[in-house]
Design an enzyme around this catalytic site. Sequence first.
Site, short mmCIF file in Angstrom:
data_model
loop_
_atom_site.label_atom_id
_atom_site.label_comp_id
_atom_site.label_asym_id
_atom_site.label_seq_id
_atom_site.Cartn_x
_atom_site.Cartn_y
_atom_site.Cartn_z
N LYS A 22 -7.68 -8.53 10.92
CA LYS A 22 -6.66 -7.77 11.67
C LYS A 22 -6.07 -6.68 10.78
O LYS A 22 -5.96 -5.53 11.17
CB LYS A 22 -5.54 -8.72 12.13
N ASN A 23 -5.69 -7.07 9.57
CA ASN A 23 -4.96 -6.12 8.73
C ASN A 23 -5.84 -5.00 8.17
O ASN A 23 -5.32 -4.01 7.67
CB ASN A 23 -4.25 -6.85 7.58
N ARG A 92 4.81 -3.70 13.84
CA ARG A 92 5.26 -2.88 12.74
C ARG A 92 4.18 -1.92 12.24
O ARG A 92 4.46 -0.82 11.76
CB ARG A 92 5.72 -3.82 11.62
N ARG A 121 12.17 -5.42 5.86
CA ARG A 121 10.95 -4.62 5.97
C ARG A 121 11.22 -3.13 6.23
O ARG A 121 10.85 -2.58 7.27
CB ARG A 121 10.03 -5.18 7.04
N ILE A 123 10.98 1.12 5.76
CA ILE A 123 9.83 2.03 5.68
C ILE A 123 10.11 3.20 4.74
O ILE A 123 9.46 4.24 4.81
CB ILE A 123 9.41 2.56 7.07
N ASP A 124 11.10 3.00 3.86
CA ASP A 124 11.49 4.10 2.97
C ASP A 124 10.32 4.60 2.10
O ASP A 124 10.21 5.80 1.84
CB ASP A 124 12.66 3.67 2.07
N LEU A 125 9.43 3.70 1.69
CA LEU A 125 8.33 4.12 0.81
C LEU A 125 7.31 4.97 1.58
O LEU A 125 6.71 5.90 1.01
CB LEU A 125 7.66 2.90 0.16
N ASP A 304 0.86 -14.07 3.15
CA ASP A 304 0.39 -14.45 4.49
C ASP A 304 -0.23 -15.85 4.53
O ASP A 304 -0.60 -16.33 5.61
CB ASP A 304 -0.61 -13.42 5.02
N ARG A 397 -1.06 -12.81 18.08
CA ARG A 397 -1.07 -11.48 17.46
C ARG A 397 -2.10 -11.42 16.34
O ARG A 397 -2.65 -10.36 16.06
CB ARG A 397 0.32 -11.13 16.88
C1 UD1 Z 1 1.10 -5.88 5.11
C2 UD1 Z 1 0.44 -6.86 6.03
C3 UD1 Z 1 1.24 -8.16 6.08
C4 UD1 Z 1 1.44 -8.71 4.68
C5 UD1 Z 1 2.02 -7.65 3.76
C6 UD1 Z 1 2.10 -8.09 2.32
C7 UD1 Z 1 -0.60 -5.42 7.65
C8 UD1 Z 1 -0.65 -4.92 9.05
N1 UD1 Z 1 0.38 -6.29 7.36
O1 UD1 Z 1 2.38 -5.59 5.65
O2 UD1 Z 1 0.52 -9.10 6.88
O3 UD1 Z 1 2.33 -9.81 4.73
O4 UD1 Z 1 1.22 -6.46 3.80
O5 UD1 Z 1 0.86 -8.47 1.85
O6 UD1 Z 1 -1.46 -5.09 6.84
N2 UD1 Z 1 8.66 -2.32 1.52
C9 UD1 Z 1 9.72 -1.49 1.27
N3 UD1 Z 1 9.66 -0.22 1.76
C10 UD1 Z 1 8.60 0.26 2.45
C11 UD1 Z 1 7.52 -0.60 2.68
C12 UD1 Z 1 7.57 -1.89 2.21
O7 UD1 Z 1 10.70 -1.88 0.64
O8 UD1 Z 1 8.62 1.43 2.87
C13 UD1 Z 1 8.71 -3.71 1.01
C14 UD1 Z 1 8.63 -4.74 2.11
O9 UD1 Z 1 9.89 -4.97 2.69
C15 UD1 Z 1 8.09 -5.92 1.36
C16 UD1 Z 1 7.14 -5.30 0.34
O10 UD1 Z 1 7.56 -3.92 0.24
O11 UD1 Z 1 9.13 -6.57 0.68
C17 UD1 Z 1 5.69 -5.34 0.70
O12 UD1 Z 1 5.51 -4.83 2.01
P1 UD1 Z 1 4.15 -4.13 2.45
O13 UD1 Z 1 3.11 -4.43 1.45
O14 UD1 Z 1 4.44 -2.70 2.76
O15 UD1 Z 1 3.82 -4.90 3.78
P2 UD1 Z 1 3.21 -4.33 5.13
O16 UD1 Z 1 2.26 -3.22 4.82
O17 UD1 Z 1 4.26 -4.12 6.12
#
Ligand code: UD1
Length: 419
Positions: A22-23, A92, A121, A123-125, A304, A397
Amino acid sequence: MDSIIVRGGHRLNGTVSTSGSKNAALPILFASLLADGQHRFTNVPYLKDIESTQSLLKSLGASSGREDDTLVVDVSSPAAHVADYEMVRKMRAGILCLGPLLARYGEAKVSLPGGCAIGSRPIDLHIETMRRLGADITSEGGYVIARAQRLVGDRILFEKVTVGGTENALMAASLARGITIIENAAKEPEVVDLANYLIAMGAKIEGAGTSVISIEGVDELSPASHRIVPDRIEAGTLLIAGAITGGKVTVDNCVPGHLQSLVEKMRDAGFRIDTDDSSLTVQATKSWQAVDIATAPHPGFPTDLQAQFMALMTQASGTSVITEQIFENRFMHVQELVRLGADITPMSQVAVVRGNSGGLGAAPVMATDLRASASLVLAGLVAEGETEVSRIYHLDRGYEHLENKLASLGADIERVAAE
Ligand code: UD1
């Protein structure tokens, strides 16, 4: 709403096949927005999140459908550039259209995301990445609005490893002018799979799978064909299912190297695990030892699989300390496991699991997020009596009929449709 009924106490035996990831599929489907024409994908799992992505793509002007074992995405300009709240709130990963839309059309309006309620979670990054590549970003009414004439390559240093952030950066930088260097990039196999598809489309990417990725932007990409990598999280869940029931299960059609951290921890616990090129076999053991885990970016222990591993540790000899380092609120399964009789004390980012405290007993439990639901099903496999897991839309999902796969191994499990 459907629920799953599991009657515990059956040892699992046999071979089960892993579906596509999926991911990996989600970002790759969004990457198709980068080029007009027909993109062809095989091994795409049948999941709610894939359907949601197809709906979102449709709203952006890209139609898609299945032809036998191939999912065809047909992209034709001009697409709309708005990812609506109704679409993104369900999933998301909808934020992953930000990079492709911006790089391709010079503008994107994307709703702030929803999805699993595991921590804040942010999305700032993602946003900071697009700014680094030259976009002008504003926010209005729950939407992020990004504009740029043409993105320009730059150095992107992630302060935190982010899978989605790395993926958005890869997609945007592929069509940017000049060179982009991503440092502290995510090394997850799904990032590598996306990079492989972008390369098949004509992108110039080096270093995917390491912490430094360089991308030389090109003017144009073309549609291509790609087979999605197997789902390592599903494979790990099925392996744990075999282990927790004391059975012997072979998980086929997977990439054992993607599950090294899980395999090491299971071997530490006392399970025999054999691997070959594309399968993993777990062999029964009467009892297993508690081991500690701490989740970390790949190749560390995947967040996960944390909930599923916790279910396994409820049946271990001794006390296990489980530390969640990726998401701040990913212990929602703890209270439900406790309802089944597990002895677990959660403390902020750490959960202390005292194993083998008299076995689990069935109870009605509720799925709270995707991986939490899987852990409740696993616990149900060994709980005495009939466990009903409700709200399993979370499970749908991310797992392709988990109940059918477990039933094929001998589990007494069924889906009950809502009245
Ligand atoms: C993806 C996976 C999810 C998995 C996660 C971590 C998909 C669709 N989902 O989620 O199943 O659990 O990786 O392996 O691939 N963060 C920030 N700012 C940002 C983005 C992330 O602070 O802009 C933080 C998040 O809150 C979290 C960490 O970074 O604490 C890692 O998140 P991230 O690796 O981005 O997870 P996703 O891509 O959402």
